[in-house]
Design a protein around this motif. Structure first.
Motif, PDB file in Angstrom:
ATOM      1  N   MET A  63       0.824  -1.199   0.000  1.00  0.00           N
ATOM      2  CA  MET A  63       0.000   0.000   0.000  1.00  0.00           C
ATOM      3  C   MET A  63       0.858   1.248   0.000  1.00  0.00           C
ATOM      4  O   MET A  63       1.859   1.326   0.712  1.00  0.00           O
ATOM      5  N   GLN A  64       0.447   2.214  -0.807  1.00  0.00           N
ATOM      6  CA  GLN A  64       1.115   3.506  -0.796  1.00  0.00           C
ATOM      7  C   GLN A  64       0.797   4.185   0.531  1.00  0.00           C
ATOM      8  O   GLN A  64      -0.353   4.265   0.946  1.00  0.00           O
ATOM      9  N   ALA A  65       1.817   4.654   1.213  1.00  0.00           N
ATOM     10  CA  ALA A  65       1.677   5.136   2.588  1.00  0.00           C
ATOM     11  C   ALA A  65       0.808   6.375   2.737  1.00  0.00           C
ATOM     12  O   ALA A  65       0.265   6.604   3.804  1.00  0.00           O
ATOM     13  N   ASP A  66       0.651   7.174   1.733  1.00  0.00           N
ATOM     14  CA  ASP A  66      -0.126   8.397   1.912  1.00  0.00           C
ATOM     15  C   ASP A  66      -1.620   8.208   1.640  1.00  0.00           C
ATOM     16  O   ASP A  66      -2.350   9.153   1.456  1.00  0.00           O
ATOM     17  N   GLN A  67      -2.101   6.988   1.649  1.00  0.00           N
ATOM     18  CA  GLN A  67      -3.512   6.700   1.410  1.00  0.00           C
ATOM     19  C   GLN A  67      -4.215   6.303   2.712  1.00  0.00           C
ATOM     20  O   GLN A  67      -4.963   5.343   2.767  1.00  0.00           O
ATOM     21  N   GLU A  68      -3.980   7.049   3.801  1.00  0.00           N
ATOM     22  CA  GLU A  68      -4.484   6.664   5.111  1.00  0.00           C
ATOM     23  C   GLU A  68      -5.998   6.462   5.147  1.00  0.00           C
ATOM     24  O   GLU A  68      -6.489   5.623   5.879  1.00  0.00           O
ATOM     25  N   ARG A  69      -6.731   7.220   4.380  1.00  0.00           N
ATOM     26  CA  ARG A  69      -8.200   7.108   4.422  1.00  0.00           C
ATOM     27  C   ARG A  69      -8.696   5.732   3.993  1.00  0.00           C
ATOM     28  O   ARG A  69      -9.741   5.285   4.386  1.00  0.00           O
ATOM     29  N   GLU A  70      -7.922   5.053   3.167  1.00  0.00           N
ATOM     30  CA  GLU A  70      -8.323   3.736   2.690  1.00  0.00           C
ATOM     31  C   GLU A  70      -7.662   2.589   3.453  1.00  0.00           C
ATOM     32  O   GLU A  70      -7.936   1.432   3.192  1.00  0.00           O
ATOM     33  N   THR A  71      -6.803   2.904   4.388  1.00  0.00           N
ATOM     34  CA  THR A  71      -6.022   1.884   5.084  1.00  0.00           C
ATOM     35  C   THR A  71      -6.884   0.815   5.730  1.00  0.00           C
ATOM     36  O   THR A  71      -6.666  -0.373   5.529  1.00  0.00           O
TER      37      THR A  71
END
Length: 86
Positions: A63-71
């Protein structure tokens, strides 16, 4: 065994390499989960395989780290799909 790490310099961090090399993981199933800053997971899976040659390595969660909303949603889906006995 779950093995999580961020990508550093398009590869597996030295601390993870040391951990894998320093433990006998023969016959173990490794479940990698990896975060990155946008350039993918580089050569990290080949590095993991080289440092744990007698292990079974499942498809990694990446996972791309800057996608926190979808984590949470992505992690929950991934965990629900793991079938370690197969």
């Amino acid at each position: 065994m779950f093995v999580g790490f961020p990508i550093w310099g398009m590869s597996t961090p030295a601390v993870i390499r040391s951990f894998l090399a320093g433990h006998d993981l023969s016959g173990k199933t490794l479940v990698p989960f990896v975060t990155h800053g946008g350039y993918g997971f580089g050569d990290s899976m080949s590095v993991v395989a080289a440092h744990a040659p007698q292990s079974r390595i499942l498809e990694p969660f990446v996972m791309q780290a800057d996608q926190e909303r979808e984590t949470l949603a992505q992690t929950t889906r991934w965990l629900g799909g793991i079938r370690p006995g197969r």
